[in-house]
Design an enzyme around this catalytic site. Structure first.
Site, PDB file in Angstrom:
ATOM      1  N   PHE A 157       0.874  -1.377  -0.044  1.00  0.00           N
ATOM      2  CA  PHE A 157      -0.012   0.075  -0.122  1.00  0.00           C
ATOM      3  C   PHE A 157       1.000   1.323  -0.030  1.00  0.00           C
ATOM      4  O   PHE A 157       0.627   2.248   0.796  1.00  0.00           O
ATOM      5  CB  PHE A 157      -1.053  -0.099   1.174  1.00  0.00           C
ATOM      6  CG  PHE A 157      -2.027  -1.204   1.330  1.00  0.00           C
ATOM      7  CD1 PHE A 157      -2.965  -1.357   0.622  1.00  0.00           C
ATOM      8  CD2 PHE A 157      -1.456  -2.056   2.376  1.00  0.00           C
ATOM      9  CE1 PHE A 157      -3.674  -2.324   0.651  1.00  0.00           C
ATOM     10  CE2 PHE A 157      -2.360  -3.009   2.168  1.00  0.00           C
ATOM     11  CZ  PHE A 157      -3.475  -3.416   1.566  1.00  0.00           C
ATOM     12  N   CYS A 268      -0.271   3.247 -10.938  1.00  0.00           N
ATOM     13  CA  CYS A 268      -1.036   2.319 -10.211  1.00  0.00           C
ATOM     14  C   CYS A 268      -2.487   2.605 -10.546  1.00  0.00           C
ATOM     15  O   CYS A 268      -3.322   1.778 -10.816  1.00  0.00           O
ATOM     16  CB  CYS A 268      -0.821   2.546  -8.669  1.00  0.00           C
ATOM     17  SG  CYS A 268       0.926   1.912  -8.099  1.00  0.00           S
TER      18      CYS A 268
END
Length: 441
Positions: A157, A268
């Site tokens: 993350f 991303c």
């Protein structure tokens, strides 16, 4: 398995290099592995192939002590580590929405034939749901030790510009496992973080794979929502920054990712939401994610709107007009230009006849390789010299803190279009600038 003391990190791009350095910081002996010998040599010399604040400083002491090394040998990695982290990229397939997992498959195929003792392979890459189950079988079939080479999934993350903090002080740890042994091993690896109170969530493979793409889909949706409101504000004569502020006080909504502007880019969010849609279609639930098509479309429309505002600021056309672009990276504190909204806008303006000069504190070298037809400067003032309009497209602190009066001395016309709603409009107007921004009157 024996107590974990040695860790390998397969793939030393942005995710892998960060993870390797941080695992060394936690006290493990770490071996980073990459198929690119130049990249491995560069990292072994303490030089990063990308910019991330603080990472070179973190690498240096662990390289000097020998706690962290880099190699190109999968065989050496298999003999070295008890836990092997897979940190290989999964880019968007050319001509498709789906993710390309071929690099991940290749990494597994290189490592697995050398796994001759019990170990844990841990995937960190962002993958289509179902990939972990497939790779678990692939590893067991190819490893001499069979299913004693177990797989777990531990999604990353990381935010570019905050990667070290996000690794060493994450807001949660998610692990998808199939055995108590795999769970216990990962609890041991992350024991220092768990001791700090970091939540440790144990799930099945599929759930762990869905966490990252679901989070990115939600964040993308929130960004595109406020940008959709910006479109309405532009039509109604309202101010989206005031609207966003009012919404942020609602605890059910909050203010993070609620800043209207040029939209998201990078390696991303765009590719992850597209791959998510593609995988949903393969699973027969494509209707569940059709809203992400509009999220993607709203995001791309902001770029066209930015070009429209720039054209208006130039009097209706770009021919014979000099345009300064402040920003090339897709976000501040990064040199990443993948799907950069700033460079996309710059290229569109140039195609329409504008004389474009770009400046970015870190991303100029990367931008020059990808967009060699654009002109580049080594400072904001250099980019703005003689400009008829200044476009603020990446919200670096340097740009937010620039003196508009001083910048006004070098431009041809004091016109600025703020693509990030990050500049102090009153301050710029007080310095004699015509200030325009997305979603504001």
């Amino acid at each position: 398995m024996a107590p974990v003391s040695r860790i390998t990190v397969i793939g030393t791009g942005y995710l892998g290099a960060t993870h390797a350095a941080c695992m060394a910081e936690l006290g493990y002996e770490v071996l980073g592995v990459d198929v690119d010998p130049d990249k491995a040599a560069m990292l072994q010399a303490g030089t990063l192939p990308f910019y991330e604040p603080g990472l070179e400083d973190l690498l240096a002491p662990h390289l000097a002590s020998g706690r962290l090394r880099f190699t190109t040998s999968a065989e050496e990695a298999a003999a070295f580590g008890e836990v092997h982290f897979l940190c290989v990229g999964t880019p968007q397939r050319k001509g498709e929405f789906a993710a390309d997992t071929s690099y991940l498959d290749a990494a597994v195929d290189a490592l697995a034939p050398h796994l001759d003792r019990p170990c844990l392979v841990v995937g960190k890459s962002t993958v289509p749901v179902g990939t972990a189950a497939r790779l678990a079988t692939r590893i067991a079939e190819r490893a001499p030790v069979g299913d004693a080479a177990e797989l777990a999934w531990n999604p990353e993350f990381l935010r570019e510009g905050h990667a070290i903090g996000d690794t060493l002080h994450p807001d949660r740890l998610v692990v998808g496992v199939r055995s108590e042994t795999a769970e216990a091993t990962l609890r041991e690896v992350y024991a220092p973080l768990i001791a700090e109170g970091v939540p440790f969530l144990v799930t099945d493979f599929a759930t762990s794979e869905l966490v990252k793409v679901s989070a990115n889909a939600f964040l993308s949706t929130k960004i595109s929502f406020i940008n959709a409101m910006a479109e309405v504000c532009e039509a109604a004569g309202a101010d989206v920054t005031q609207l966003s502020q009012a919404l942020s006080y609602d605890p059910r909504i909050g203010g993070q990712f609620l800043n209207a502007g040029l939209g998201f880019g990078g390696g991303c969010l765009p590719k992850d939401i597209r791959a998510f849609m593609a995988r949903a279609g393969e699973l027969g639930v494509d209707q569940a994610l059709t809203f992400l098509r509009e999220v993607d479309a709203i995001n791309m429309r902001r770029r066209f709107k930015m070009v429209d505002l720039a054209r208006d600021a130039c009097g209706g056309g770009f021919l014979g007009r000099r345009v300064a672009v402040l920003g090339a990276a897709f976000k501040p504190e990064s040199d990443d230009i993948r799907d950069s909204p700033a460079l996309n806008v710059a290229a569109q303006v140039q195609l329409q006849g504008g004389d474009v000069t770009v400046y970015d504190p870190k991303a100029v070298d990367n931008a020059r390789k990808m967009y060699p037809g654009l002109a580049y400067a080594d400072s904001a003032f250099g980019a703005a010299a003689g400009a008829h309009v200044v476009l603020h497209l990446t919200e670096w602190r340097e740009f937010r803190e620039i003196d508009p009066a001083a910048l006004g001395e070098v431009v041809a016309e004091r016109r600025v279009v703020d693509g990030r709603n990050a500049l102090d409009a009153d301050r710029w107007r007080a310095a004699g600038w015509t200030y325009r921004a997305l979603g504001r009157p």
